[in-house]
Structure formats: structure tokens, C-alpha cells
Write an enzyme that holds these catalytic residues in place. Sequence first.
Site, mmCIF file in Angstrom:
data_model
loop_
_atom_site.group_PDB
_atom_site.id
_atom_site.type_symbol
_atom_site.label_atom_id
_atom_site.label_comp_id
_atom_site.label_asym_id
_atom_site.label_seq_id
_atom_site.Cartn_x
_atom_site.Cartn_y
_atom_site.Cartn_z
ATOM 1 N N ASP A 14 -4.692 5.212 5.965
ATOM 2 C CA ASP A 14 -5.346 6.401 6.501
ATOM 3 C C ASP A 14 -6.358 5.927 7.563
ATOM 4 O OD1 ASP A 14 -5.901 9.161 6.494
ATOM 5 O OD2 ASP A 14 -7.499 8.930 5.043
ATOM 6 N N PHE A 45 -2.278 15.998 4.151
ATOM 7 C CA PHE A 45 -2.508 15.353 2.862
ATOM 8 C C PHE A 45 -1.223 15.407 2.041
ATOM 9 C CE2 PHE A 45 -4.065 14.470 -1.344
ATOM 10 C CZ PHE A 45 -4.972 13.460 -1.088
ATOM 11 N N ARG A 99 1.461 12.101 -9.074
ATOM 12 C CA ARG A 99 1.929 10.741 -8.764
ATOM 13 C C ARG A 99 3.389 10.540 -9.136
ATOM 14 N NH1 ARG A 99 -2.459 7.413 -7.458
ATOM 15 N NH2 ARG A 99 -4.391 7.806 -8.574
ATOM 16 N N GLU A 109 0.830 -1.210 0.000
ATOM 17 C CA GLU A 109 0.000 0.000 0.000
ATOM 18 C C GLU A 109 0.861 1.255 0.000
ATOM 19 O OE1 GLU A 109 -2.438 1.516 -0.705
ATOM 20 O OE2 GLU A 109 -4.264 1.023 0.348
ATOM 21 N N ASP A 110 0.295 2.332 -0.493
ATOM 22 C CA ASP A 110 0.998 3.615 -0.428
ATOM 23 C C ASP A 110 0.861 4.231 0.960
ATOM 24 O OD1 ASP A 110 -1.716 4.037 -0.769
ATOM 25 O OD2 ASP A 110 -1.521 5.492 -2.390
HETATM 26 P P1 IMP Z 1 -8.106 4.240 3.997
HETATM 27 O O1 IMP Z 1 -9.079 3.175 3.623
HETATM 28 O O2 IMP Z 1 -8.786 5.426 4.602
HETATM 29 O O3 IMP Z 1 -6.978 3.752 4.844
HETATM 30 O O4 IMP Z 1 -7.603 4.788 2.612
HETATM 31 C C1 IMP Z 1 -6.301 4.729 2.206
HETATM 32 C C2 IMP Z 1 -6.224 5.273 0.791
HETATM 33 O O5 IMP Z 1 -6.644 6.642 0.730
HETATM 34 C C3 IMP Z 1 -4.791 5.271 0.332
HETATM 35 O O6 IMP Z 1 -4.461 4.056 -0.289
HETATM 36 C C4 IMP Z 1 -4.750 6.439 -0.631
HETATM 37 O O7 IMP Z 1 -5.167 6.025 -1.909
HETATM 38 C C5 IMP Z 1 -5.770 7.408 -0.074
HETATM 39 N N1 IMP Z 1 -5.114 8.431 0.773
HETATM 40 C C6 IMP Z 1 -5.211 8.566 2.110
HETATM 41 N N2 IMP Z 1 -4.485 9.601 2.564
HETATM 42 C C7 IMP Z 1 -3.889 10.135 1.479
HETATM 43 C C8 IMP Z 1 -2.983 11.251 1.286
HETATM 44 O O8 IMP Z 1 -2.549 11.966 2.212
HETATM 45 N N3 IMP Z 1 -2.597 11.477 0.000
HETATM 46 C C9 IMP Z 1 -3.016 10.733 -1.052
HETATM 47 N N4 IMP Z 1 -3.847 9.690 -0.915
HETATM 48 C C10 IMP Z 1 -4.292 9.399 0.336
HETATM 49 MG MG MG Z 2 -4.441 3.657 -2.320
#
Ligand code: IMP
Ligand code: MG
Length: 176
Positions: free
Chosen positions: A99, A148, A161, A95-96
Amino acid sequence: MGNIKEVLISEDKIQNRILELAQAIEKDYDGEILMIGILKGSTLFMADLVRKINKNVHMEFMQVSSYEGAESTGNINIKKDVETELVGKDVLIVEDIIDTGNTLGYLIENLKQRGAKSVEIVTLLSKPARRLKEIECKYIGFEIEDKFVVGFGMDYNQNYRNLPYIGIYDNSEENI
Ligand code: IMP
Ligand code: MG
């Protein structure tokens, strides 16, 4: 640089940390690793990570989307699935950023139900302050504040990206 307020993590720091993660992963696994990159954000991280792991790695990709309603319910929709059998495999999700944890919470359950022998996570970034669902993540590149971020695979409206570093996005003026 448009709306990038500051460089949060430089290219050098990212690459050094990826090497450390690769070495830890290499040590922990005996056999083949089925790495599943979550599109699109993980692609740059995964490309660098796999090249530093000296072991047999298979690469698969999934694309998921969160339910977009008034409330964040954590309902996840699989838009693209893996193209291989999961039974008995050692799966490592790439994963990147974690969150809320909703996406990974769903994916871990989904992959286990489909018979994966083990399911672990490697993420480049984690924002612990935002977590709604507790996620056990074995490999974390960097823990960051609730800001962010973009670059190194991560986007704002599909932009940024391709930045080789991670920057803090400033949305106070909406001009790119
Ligand atoms: P989660 O289900 O809320 O954990 O979502 C995670 C996903 O939200 C990541 O894989 C990203 O694609 C996106 N995301 C969350 N925070 C950021 C950020 O600060 N920048 C860019 N994408 C984010
Ligand atoms: Mg993602």
C-alpha cells in the site's frame, strides 16, 4: 456476502497468476530460498505459492505493526521475528499487498542490516497510487486501483480472510 461489493479477482485468476510467479521465482534462484511471510495477510498466498515452487524452500514468518499515531510516520514494530539466522541467506519476503510501502521499506533495510545476502519481495497485490515510499518489488501478482480489498488472506477487522477470491469491500453500511 455481507459487504463485498464485487469480486475483483476470481479464485481461478489468482491461482493461475500464482503459478506464473512460482515459475519465475524457480527460474531466478539457484539454491535454497528463505521465504518470510508477513503475518497474517500473506498466509494463504504463501501456502499456495510454496506448493508450486519445485525447489528447496524454507518458511519463516514475521509479524509487524505500523506505528498508530495521528500521523503515519512509517515507524514499524516487530511483534514476531524470524527464528533463523539471516546471514548469507537469499530472502524472499512474501506480502499480501503493498500500500504505502512503509512496512516493506522498513523490513528490507532491517533484513539487509542483519546480513541477508539478497532481499527480494513477492506480493500478491500492489496499489501503486498509494505509495509513499518507493519499493523495488521483483514479483507482483496484480496491480490494483486504490480500493480496499479483502479475501485470500486480507481482512477488514479480522473478517473475510478465508474468502478464496479477492473482493472489494464496501464500508458504506457497517454490517457484516
Ligand atoms: P503499507 O505499509 O502501507 O504498505 O501496508 C501494507 C499493509 O496494509 C498490508 O500488508 C495489509 O496488511 C494492509 N492493507 C493495505 N491495503 C489493504 C487492503 O486494501 N485490504 C486489506 N489490507 C490492506
Ligand atoms: Mg500485511
